[in-house]
Scaffold this motif. Sequence first.
Motif, PDB file in Angstrom:
ATOM      1  N   THR A 130       6.629  23.110  35.044  1.00  0.00           N
ATOM      2  CA  THR A 130       5.302  23.524  34.587  1.00  0.00           C
ATOM      3  C   THR A 130       5.445  24.473  33.409  1.00  0.00           C
ATOM      4  O   THR A 130       6.535  24.942  33.096  1.00  0.00           O
ATOM      5  CB  THR A 130       4.506  24.213  35.715  1.00  0.00           C
ATOM      6  N   GLY A 131       4.313  24.770  32.779  1.00  0.00           N
ATOM      7  CA  GLY A 131       4.328  25.666  31.630  1.00  0.00           C
ATOM      8  C   GLY A 131       5.050  25.039  30.459  1.00  0.00           C
ATOM      9  O   GLY A 131       4.789  23.894  30.084  1.00  0.00           O
ATOM     10  N   ASN A 132       5.998  25.772  29.889  1.00  0.00           N
ATOM     11  CA  ASN A 132       6.785  25.250  28.765  1.00  0.00           C
ATOM     12  C   ASN A 132       8.020  24.476  29.207  1.00  0.00           C
ATOM     13  O   ASN A 132       8.755  23.940  28.368  1.00  0.00           O
ATOM     14  CB  ASN A 132       7.245  26.411  27.866  1.00  0.00           C
ATOM     15  N   ASN A 133       8.272  24.432  30.509  1.00  0.00           N
ATOM     16  CA  ASN A 133       9.496  23.825  31.027  1.00  0.00           C
ATOM     17  C   ASN A 133       9.291  22.357  31.390  1.00  0.00           C
ATOM     18  O   ASN A 133       8.227  21.959  31.872  1.00  0.00           O
ATOM     19  CB  ASN A 133       9.993  24.604  32.243  1.00  0.00           C
ATOM     20  N   TRP A 134      10.357  21.586  31.180  1.00  0.00           N
ATOM     21  CA  TRP A 134      10.315  20.147  31.450  1.00  0.00           C
ATOM     22  C   TRP A 134      11.484  19.749  32.348  1.00  0.00           C
ATOM     23  O   TRP A 134      12.505  20.414  32.377  1.00  0.00           O
ATOM     24  CB  TRP A 134      10.390  19.352  30.141  1.00  0.00           C
ATOM     25  N   CYS A 135      11.290  18.620  33.056  1.00  0.00           N
ATOM     26  CA  CYS A 135      12.306  18.165  34.004  1.00  0.00           C
ATOM     27  C   CYS A 135      12.721  16.720  33.771  1.00  0.00           C
ATOM     28  O   CYS A 135      11.902  15.859  33.447  1.00  0.00           O
ATOM     29  CB  CYS A 135      11.783  18.273  35.440  1.00  0.00           C
TER      30      CYS A 135
ATOM     31  N   ALA B 116      26.000  17.372  35.916  1.00  0.00           N
ATOM     32  CA  ALA B 116      24.988  16.455  36.437  1.00  0.00           C
ATOM     33  C   ALA B 116      23.665  16.625  35.704  1.00  0.00           C
ATOM     34  O   ALA B 116      22.603  16.492  36.297  1.00  0.00           O
ATOM     35  CB  ALA B 116      24.799  16.673  37.941  1.00  0.00           C
ATOM     36  N   GLY B 117      23.733  16.914  34.413  1.00  0.00           N
ATOM     37  CA  GLY B 117      22.523  17.124  33.638  1.00  0.00           C
ATOM     38  C   GLY B 117      22.270  18.596  33.387  1.00  0.00           C
ATOM     39  O   GLY B 117      22.789  19.461  34.090  1.00  0.00           O
ATOM     40  N   VAL B 118      21.456  18.887  32.394  1.00  0.00           N
ATOM     41  CA  VAL B 118      21.196  20.260  31.976  1.00  0.00           C
ATOM     42  C   VAL B 118      20.537  21.073  33.099  1.00  0.00           C
ATOM     43  O   VAL B 118      19.628  20.596  33.768  1.00  0.00           O
ATOM     44  CB  VAL B 118      20.307  20.271  30.700  1.00  0.00           C
ATOM     45  N   ASN B 119      21.015  22.278  33.331  1.00  0.00           N
ATOM     46  CA  ASN B 119      20.409  23.193  34.318  1.00  0.00           C
ATOM     47  C   ASN B 119      20.082  22.474  35.630  1.00  0.00           C
ATOM     48  O   ASN B 119      18.948  22.468  36.100  1.00  0.00           O
ATOM     49  CB  ASN B 119      19.139  23.829  33.747  1.00  0.00           C
TER      50      ASN B 119
ATOM     51  N   LEU C 116       8.762  28.894  21.795  1.00  0.00           N
ATOM     52  CA  LEU C 116       9.775  27.842  21.755  1.00  0.00           C
ATOM     53  C   LEU C 116      11.040  28.263  22.488  1.00  0.00           C
ATOM     54  O   LEU C 116      11.663  27.491  23.198  1.00  0.00           O
ATOM     55  CB  LEU C 116      10.102  27.507  20.300  1.00  0.00           C
ATOM     56  N   ALA C 117      11.419  29.520  22.323  1.00  0.00           N
ATOM     57  CA  ALA C 117      12.654  30.005  22.932  1.00  0.00           C
ATOM     58  C   ALA C 117      12.583  30.000  24.450  1.00  0.00           C
ATOM     59  O   ALA C 117      13.592  29.877  25.124  1.00  0.00           O
ATOM     60  CB  ALA C 117      12.958  31.407  22.423  1.00  0.00           C
ATOM     61  N   SER C 118      11.363  30.148  25.005  1.00  0.00           N
ATOM     62  CA  SER C 118      11.227  30.251  26.455  1.00  0.00           C
ATOM     63  C   SER C 118      11.182  28.887  27.139  1.00  0.00           C
ATOM     64  O   SER C 118      11.198  28.809  28.350  1.00  0.00           O
ATOM     65  CB  SER C 118       9.956  31.041  26.808  1.00  0.00           C
ATOM     66  N   ALA C 119      11.080  27.818  26.352  1.00  0.00           N
ATOM     67  CA  ALA C 119      11.033  26.479  26.932  1.00  0.00           C
ATOM     68  C   ALA C 119      12.426  26.065  27.409  1.00  0.00           C
ATOM     69  O   ALA C 119      13.403  26.217  26.680  1.00  0.00           O
ATOM     70  CB  ALA C 119      10.513  25.481  25.906  1.00  0.00           C
ATOM     71  N   THR C 120      12.495  25.549  28.637  1.00  0.00           N
ATOM     72  CA  THR C 120      13.786  25.173  29.228  1.00  0.00           C
ATOM     73  C   THR C 120      13.666  23.819  29.907  1.00  0.00           C
ATOM     74  O   THR C 120      12.650  23.511  30.534  1.00  0.00           O
ATOM     75  CB  THR C 120      14.225  26.225  30.271  1.00  0.00           C
ATOM     76  N   ASN C 121      14.704  23.020  29.789  1.00  0.00           N
ATOM     77  CA  ASN C 121      14.778  21.748  30.502  1.00  0.00           C
ATOM     78  C   ASN C 121      15.650  21.906  31.745  1.00  0.00           C
ATOM     79  O   ASN C 121      16.661  22.617  31.720  1.00  0.00           O
ATOM     80  CB  ASN C 121      15.378  20.653  29.616  1.00  0.00           C
ATOM     81  N   TYR C 122      15.249  21.215  32.820  1.00  0.00           N
ATOM     82  CA  TYR C 122      15.995  21.234  34.081  1.00  0.00           C
ATOM     83  C   TYR C 122      16.250  19.805  34.540  1.00  0.00           C
ATOM     84  O   TYR C 122      15.495  18.884  34.216  1.00  0.00           O
ATOM     85  CB  TYR C 122      15.208  21.978  35.166  1.00  0.00           C
ATOM     86  N   THR C 123      17.311  19.630  35.300  1.00  0.00           N
ATOM     87  CA  THR C 123      17.612  18.343  35.931  1.00  0.00           C
ATOM     88  C   THR C 123      17.516  18.519  37.441  1.00  0.00           C
ATOM     89  O   THR C 123      18.288  19.274  38.025  1.00  0.00           O
ATOM     90  CB  THR C 123      19.028  17.859  35.560  1.00  0.00           C
ATOM     91  N   LEU C 124      16.566  17.832  38.060  1.00  0.00           N
ATOM     92  CA  LEU C 124      16.355  17.957  39.503  1.00  0.00           C
ATOM     93  C   LEU C 124      16.951  16.752  40.229  1.00  0.00           C
ATOM     94  O   LEU C 124      16.740  15.605  39.816  1.00  0.00           O
ATOM     95  CB  LEU C 124      14.858  18.056  39.820  1.00  0.00           C
ATOM     96  N   TRP C 125      17.673  17.029  41.314  1.00  0.00           N
ATOM     97  CA  TRP C 125      18.274  15.986  42.147  1.00  0.00           C
ATOM     98  C   TRP C 125      17.603  16.015  43.520  1.00  0.00           C
ATOM     99  O   TRP C 125      17.674  17.012  44.233  1.00  0.00           O
ATOM    100  CB  TRP C 125      19.773  16.222  42.291  1.00  0.00           C
ATOM    101  N   ILE C 126      16.953  14.894  43.887  1.00  0.00           N
ATOM    102  CA  ILE C 126      16.207  14.814  45.151  1.00  0.00           C
ATOM    103  C   ILE C 126      16.966  13.918  46.130  1.00  0.00           C
ATOM    104  O   ILE C 126      17.154  12.720  45.883  1.00  0.00           O
ATOM    105  CB  ILE C 126      14.787  14.275  44.921  1.00  0.00           C
ATOM    106  N   ASN C 127      17.405  14.493  47.233  1.00  0.00           N
ATOM    107  CA  ASN C 127      18.241  13.777  48.206  1.00  0.00           C
ATOM    108  C   ASN C 127      17.471  12.745  49.018  1.00  0.00           C
ATOM    109  O   ASN C 127      16.232  12.681  49.001  1.00  0.00           O
ATOM    110  CB  ASN C 127      18.930  14.759  49.156  1.00  0.00           C
ATOM    111  N   GLY C 128      18.236  11.959  49.764  1.00  0.00           N
ATOM    112  CA  GLY C 128      17.670  10.947  50.632  1.00  0.00           C
ATOM    113  C   GLY C 128      17.857  11.280  52.102  1.00  0.00           C
ATOM    114  O   GLY C 128      17.883  12.452  52.494  1.00  0.00           O
ATOM    115  N   ARG C 129      18.031  10.248  52.900  1.00  0.00           N
ATOM    116  CA  ARG C 129      18.098  10.364  54.355  1.00  0.00           C
ATOM    117  C   ARG C 129      19.273  11.238  54.804  1.00  0.00           C
ATOM    118  O   ARG C 129      20.329  11.252  54.193  1.00  0.00           O
ATOM    119  CB  ARG C 129      18.221   8.957  54.947  1.00  0.00           C
TER     120      ARG C 129
END
Length: 291
Positions: free
Chosen positions: A84-89, A53-56, A18-31
């Motif tokens: 992937t794994g225990n991590n979520w986005c 701009a969101g967690v991690n 449980l401790a190793s699970a981490t959430n991330y916030t990904l920002w995907i650019n445009g043109r």
Amino acid sequence: MKLMRWLTALCLLAITGLASATNYTLWINGRNGGGTIGNYDSFTYWGPASAAAGVNKKAVNWDGYNSIATQNYRIRYALDCFCTGNNWCYIATHSAGDLMLGYVLANYGGSARMKKNPAPNSSGICGNSDGTSQTGWNIKWVRAAAGAAGGSELADYGSWAVSDPLTQDLKTTTARAMYNHNVTRGIWFYMYAGARGAAYSAILPGQDDEVVAYHSAGGVSGSSGGAFCNPSDWFCNDLTLGTAANQGGSLKWSYHSVSFRDDGESYNHYTNGNWGGIVSVVRGAMVNSAY
């Protein structure tokens, strides 16, 4: 005694997992891109990296010039690293970043992905964690600012006066035929549509943010774009909030929901190097919801 030790060991393993699970916030650019490719801490496209701009938060940079087909591996690298794994986005996209992510999920979201350690090298590639794989990625939801998965008439009519590969992909009929937009792997796309258009964007049907019309920013299905507006505009059908059919009966793509419609016509397309335009609304949503 042995049973107690065994149960204690199991509890410790569960706590460690449980401790190793981490959430991330990904920002995907445009043109046009702008961030350093492979550097997930380079937010040049968006604005100051110091902004919440969101967690991690991580910037998933691609060149914003070449085709979706040749650049999508950059997004897959990031998804493998952090989702992937225990991590979520949580994922935020802008403009052509919506087209990019939709393409990736439709074409690769059902594939086997090796679980990774979220420690990328200088090329943005992460090493395997435990040698096991999973199907697709762990994604909670997507928020799309000025989503261009439905293309833009500015590409159709050559208004950008360029012939780069991405502009060819952004033609409305091309973008809409590029992949099955209804296939999101069950991941919700929450759409944010700006309406502060300008005189030079008159070729965009209905309401627009100077670059993308409501038919695309609102996730409206179909093989080509149509004219959709705010309820105050009597001259075209309303883009509805949520998943409801639009006025006139047109539907949104599956797992697409309009979270924000710019009824006040306050937000344009551009970040202006400071998380501006319709991106500012999505950034606020990420701060409040991606944790």
